[in-house]
Design an enzyme around this catalytic site. Sequence first.
Site, PDB file in Angstrom:
ATOM      1  N   ASP A 104      12.702  60.065  48.056  1.00 54.61           N
ATOM      2  CA  ASP A 104      13.633  60.302  46.952  1.00 54.61           C
ATOM      3  C   ASP A 104      13.192  59.647  45.643  1.00 54.61           C
ATOM      4  OD1 ASP A 104      15.124  61.459  48.934  1.00 54.61           O
ATOM      5  OD2 ASP A 104      16.958  60.351  48.493  1.00 54.61           O
TER       6      ASP A 104
ATOM      7  N   HIS B 297      11.583  56.151  49.616  1.00 59.86           N
ATOM      8  CA  HIS B 297      11.525  56.412  48.175  1.00 59.86           C
ATOM      9  C   HIS B 297      10.089  56.383  47.686  1.00 59.86           C
ATOM     10  CE1 HIS B 297      15.642  55.038  48.949  1.00 59.86           C
ATOM     11  NE2 HIS B 297      15.989  55.750  47.894  1.00 59.86           N
TER      12      HIS B 297
HETATM   13 ZN   LIG Z   1      18.003  58.347  44.889  1.00 59.74          ZN
END
Ligand SMILES: [Zn+2]
Length: 279
Positions: free
Chosen positions: A99, A244
């Site tokens: 992400d 991430h």
């Molecule tokens: Zn996020």
Amino acid sequence: MEKDQLLTRRRALLAGAAALGAAGVASALVPGTGKRAAPESASAAGAPPARRPLRPSEYRLSPLTGYGPPPTTPGRTPVRREPLLRVSGRGRTMVLTFDDGPDPRYTPPILDTLARYEVRAMFFVCGGMAADHPNLLARMADEGHVVGNHTWSHPLLTDLGRHRIRSEMERTSDVIEKAYGARPEWFRAPYGAWNRAAFQLGAELGMEPLAWTVDTLDWTTPGTRTIVGRVEDGAAPGVVVLSHDAGGERSQSVRALRRYLPALLDSGYHVTVPRRQYV
Ligand SMILES: [Zn+2]
């Protein structure tokens, strides 16, 4: 090549990837109960998944066909009341998601590792980041990854009015289409904070909401070994892993992938992307 030719090529590649069918793709979806509004940090599922050690594969030779997702009609994405938390299908299928990117410091080495092991993953990108680095979305398209919508500026959607939420999501789908070659079919609310407007607007934009099953908490930079341990402990059929590739210092996330991905594959997991099916 002209830009249009490039887009056509990417679309052809994407279509080719879709045509691989269930052999390369997890497809069935299981709604869950993610309600927490912590950063995509806290588990959307609430309780952490049960610890379960990696085991030698007993599924490696299982057929991968026969997944049975609830099909939807083109143009009519259902309005869900909660995000999907995992995928289902026969065999040991897992989905890796990254992400907040793309980030030119961390996304390329993650793509390199995925390419090395010939697996595909999902990237929930922010529109602002995607607009700055369209070449990275083009590379994701070329390499068969799935790009999802993670809003333009990563706001807490539950603090926004409907108009702002629509703008955050729509602009991001537009920039993804331009750079990736297709509009996203998935979205993920920043911080895992969903509300009814987000579900409704996501459906209007043709996207399914996908949360996650296992949170690596990599954004807290807990150490590479800890991130690897969280993925391996959480590994189970249908699991969706959250990591991430942007939003801060993410070299631990990059290094961890290099360790847990081969371990998952050695354990017989089929690491792939979900696929929506239409009637
Ligand atoms: Zn996020």
